[in-house]
Design an enzyme around this catalytic site. Structure first.
Site, PDB file in Angstrom:
ATOM      1  N   ASN A   1       0.858  -1.215  -0.218  1.00 16.31           N
ATOM      2  CA  ASN A   1      -0.249   0.103   0.310  1.00 16.31           C
ATOM      3  C   ASN A   1       0.728   1.047   0.349  1.00 16.31           C
ATOM      4  O   ASN A   1       1.480   1.644   0.939  1.00 16.31           O
ATOM      5  CB  ASN A   1      -0.674   0.036   1.439  1.00 16.31           C
ATOM      6  CG  ASN A   1      -1.489   1.215   1.303  1.00 16.31           C
ATOM      7  OD1 ASN A   1      -1.811   2.282   0.714  1.00 16.31           O
ATOM      8  ND2 ASN A   1      -2.352   1.644   2.577  1.00 16.31           N
TER       9      ASN A   1
ATOM     10  N   LYS B   1      -0.143   3.892  -0.041  1.00 17.09           N
ATOM     11  CA  LYS B   1      -0.500   5.318   0.519  1.00 17.09           C
ATOM     12  C   LYS B   1      -0.446   6.846  -0.629  1.00 17.09           C
ATOM     13  O   LYS B   1      -0.355   5.993  -1.369  1.00 17.09           O
ATOM     14  CB  LYS B   1       0.040   5.341   1.814  1.00 17.09           C
ATOM     15  CG  LYS B   1      -0.131   4.334   3.119  1.00 17.09           C
ATOM     16  CD  LYS B   1       0.400   4.409   4.052  1.00 17.09           C
ATOM     17  CE  LYS B   1       0.042   2.963   4.643  1.00 17.09           C
ATOM     18  NZ  LYS B   1       0.051   3.374   6.422  1.00 17.09           N
TER      19      LYS B   1
ATOM     20  N   HIS C   1      -9.274   0.641   5.563  1.00 16.40           N
ATOM     21  CA  HIS C   1      -7.980   1.529   6.171  1.00 16.40           C
ATOM     22  C   HIS C   1      -7.772   2.595   6.991  1.00 16.40           C
ATOM     23  O   HIS C   1      -8.993   3.457   7.124  1.00 16.40           O
ATOM     24  CB  HIS C   1      -7.498   1.824   4.830  1.00 16.40           C
ATOM     25  CG  HIS C   1      -5.793   1.680   5.724  1.00 16.40           C
ATOM     26  ND1 HIS C   1      -5.246   3.015   6.636  1.00 16.40           N
ATOM     27  CD2 HIS C   1      -4.684   0.666   5.117  1.00 16.40           C
ATOM     28  CE1 HIS C   1      -4.211   2.367   6.238  1.00 16.40           C
ATOM     29  NE2 HIS C   1      -3.192   1.109   6.157  1.00 16.40           N
TER      30      HIS C   1
ATOM     31  N   GLU D   1      -6.929   4.486   8.359  1.00 17.43           N
ATOM     32  CA  GLU D   1      -6.380   6.438   8.226  1.00 17.43           C
ATOM     33  C   GLU D   1      -7.874   6.727   7.127  1.00 17.43           C
ATOM     34  O   GLU D   1      -8.160   7.608   7.697  1.00 17.43           O
ATOM     35  CB  GLU D   1      -5.038   6.087   6.773  1.00 17.43           C
ATOM     36  CG  GLU D   1      -3.529   6.062   7.730  1.00 17.43           C
ATOM     37  CD  GLU D   1      -2.845   5.716   6.650  1.00 17.43           C
ATOM     38  OE1 GLU D   1      -2.975   5.147   5.722  1.00 17.43           O
ATOM     39  OE2 GLU D   1      -1.727   5.007   7.785  1.00 17.43           O
TER      40      GLU D   1
ATOM     41  N   GLU E   1      -5.094  -5.221  10.930  1.00 18.67           N
ATOM     42  CA  GLU E   1      -3.829  -3.780  10.329  1.00 18.67           C
ATOM     43  C   GLU E   1      -3.991  -3.472  12.444  1.00 18.67           C
ATOM     44  O   GLU E   1      -4.891  -2.123  12.021  1.00 18.67           O
ATOM     45  CB  GLU E   1      -3.286  -2.930  10.058  1.00 18.67           C
ATOM     46  CG  GLU E   1      -3.649  -3.877   8.495  1.00 18.67           C
ATOM     47  CD  GLU E   1      -2.738  -2.812   7.497  1.00 18.67           C
ATOM     48  OE1 GLU E   1      -1.806  -3.209   6.885  1.00 18.67           O
ATOM     49  OE2 GLU E   1      -4.076  -1.614   7.414  1.00 18.67           O
TER      50      GLU E   1
ATOM     51  N   GLY F   1       2.394   2.102  10.700  1.00 17.82           N
ATOM     52  CA  GLY F   1       3.837   3.567  10.515  1.00 17.82           C
ATOM     53  C   GLY F   1       4.812   4.072  12.278  1.00 17.82           C
ATOM     54  O   GLY F   1       5.339   4.583  12.051  1.00 17.82           O
TER      55      GLY F   1
ATOM     56  N   SER G   1       3.895  -2.681  10.266  1.00 21.42           N
ATOM     57  CA  SER G   1       5.643  -2.619  10.465  1.00 21.42           C
ATOM     58  C   SER G   1       5.615  -3.642   9.849  1.00 21.42           C
ATOM     59  O   SER G   1       6.795  -4.334  10.814  1.00 21.42           O
ATOM     60  CB  SER G   1       5.652  -2.187  11.772  1.00 21.42           C
ATOM     61  OG  SER G   1       5.310  -0.543  11.934  1.00 21.42           O
TER      62      SER G   1
HETATM   63  P1  13P Z   1       3.663  -0.179   7.367  1.00 25.89           P
HETATM   64  O1  13P Z   1       3.827  -0.974   6.841  1.00 25.89           O
HETATM   65  O2  13P Z   1       4.119   1.697   7.484  1.00 25.89           O
HETATM   66  O3  13P Z   1       3.290   0.435   9.077  1.00 25.89           O
HETATM   67  O4  13P Z   1       1.832   0.302   7.340  1.00 25.89           O
HETATM   68  C1  13P Z   1       1.137  -0.103   7.235  1.00 25.89           C
HETATM   69  C2  13P Z   1      -0.386  -0.329   6.256  1.00 25.89           C
HETATM   70  O5  13P Z   1      -0.890   0.692   6.490  1.00 25.89           O
HETATM   71  C3  13P Z   1      -0.336  -1.196   5.524  1.00 25.89           C
HETATM   72  O6  13P Z   1      -1.787  -0.483   4.923  1.00 25.89           O
END
Ligand code: 13P
Length: 251
Positions: A10, A12, A96, A98, A168, A174, A214
């Site tokens: 992803n 983003k 997601h 976010e 997740e 992150g 992560s």
């Molecule tokens: P990270 O791998 O940067 O922690 O992000 C995970 C994520 O949000 C994938 O959709």
């Protein structure tokens, strides 16, 4: 039950069309053979169409990071399922964390998006996960089961194999703080048991549940060896083809 593994990236709100093209070229120059897993990338909307041919040649499937729940109409700034398919997407990410936190997407809206995506013949990765506060209050199982059940409300039984659940945990996204393989496996088994209760054993056994938060080449091997973890959804470590490839190799 053997389920085909997934490795998804992803991106983003990162990578221009040119940067994304270079990513695919680098991937293809290293990764000559196909792997026995689904490799999926989620670039920006604007990079979907320009990448579609090269991604196909590299054995990568593309997906979009969002979809609107209506088919078409006066929804300035939104993108429909039909448009995503037209641009070369086969998958879409829905729910997601976010989108849930920054854009206020509720379970009801997420459910409409899941159904609209399936109606548009897109496959769905439905993301779920608890916050650290919810985990500390021992609410994580309840929170995640509600997100799964509400997200899949009124989804036709025959469409369920086209849905993947991504667990997740919000606190792992992150942050560099990955769930331990034991904690992740426990949650994946819990999600599978909820699917079994809601949708039946046959479909629950077939559905893939992937982990995100992560993930990197150091922790991927152990995570993806767990019986209910069918692959990963990678954010930061997917932005560089070499680090994505090292995760791919470690699965
Ligand atoms: P990270 O791998 O940067 O922690 O992000 C995970 C994520 O949000 C994938 O959709």
């Amino acid at each position: 039950m053997s389920r085909k593994k997934i490795l998804a990236g992803n991106w983003k709100m990162n990578l221009t069309i040119e940067e994304a093209r270079n990513w695919i070229r680098r991937y293809q120059s290293v990764q000559k053979k196909g792997y026995l897993m689904d490799v999926i990338l989620f670039p920006s909307f604007t990079a979907l169409y320009p990448l579609s041919k090269e991604a196909f040649k590299a054995g990568i499937t593309l997906g979009a990071q969002n979809i609107f729940e209506e088919e078409n109409g006066a929804y300035t700034g939104e993108v429909s399922g039909k448009m995503l398919v037209d641009a070369g997407a086969k998958w879409v990410l829905v729910g997601h964390s976010e989108r849930r936190t920054i854009f206020g997407e509720t379970d009801d809206r997420i459910n409409l998006k899941v159904r609209q995506a399936l109606f548009s013949e897109l496959r769905v990765i439905l993301c779920v996960g608890e916050t650290m506060e919810q985990r500390k209050a021992a609410e994580h199982q309840e929170v995640v089961s509600q997100q799964v059940i509400n997200g899949l409300k009124e989804v036709h039984q025959s469409d369920l194999p086209h849905v993947v659940i991504a667990y997740e945990p919000v606190w792992a996204i992150g942050t560099g703080q990955t769930a331990t393989p034991e904690d992740a496996q426990e949650m994946h088994a819990w999600i599978r048991s909820c699917l079994k209760d809601e949708k039946g054993e046959t479909v629950a056994d077939k559905m893939r549940i992937i982990y995100g938060g992560s993930v990197n080449s150091e922790n991927a091997t152990q995570l993806f060896a767990c019986p209910d973890i069918d692959g990963g959804l990678v954010g930061g470590a997917s932005l560089k083809p070499d680090s994505f490839l090292s995760i791919l190799r470690s699965i």
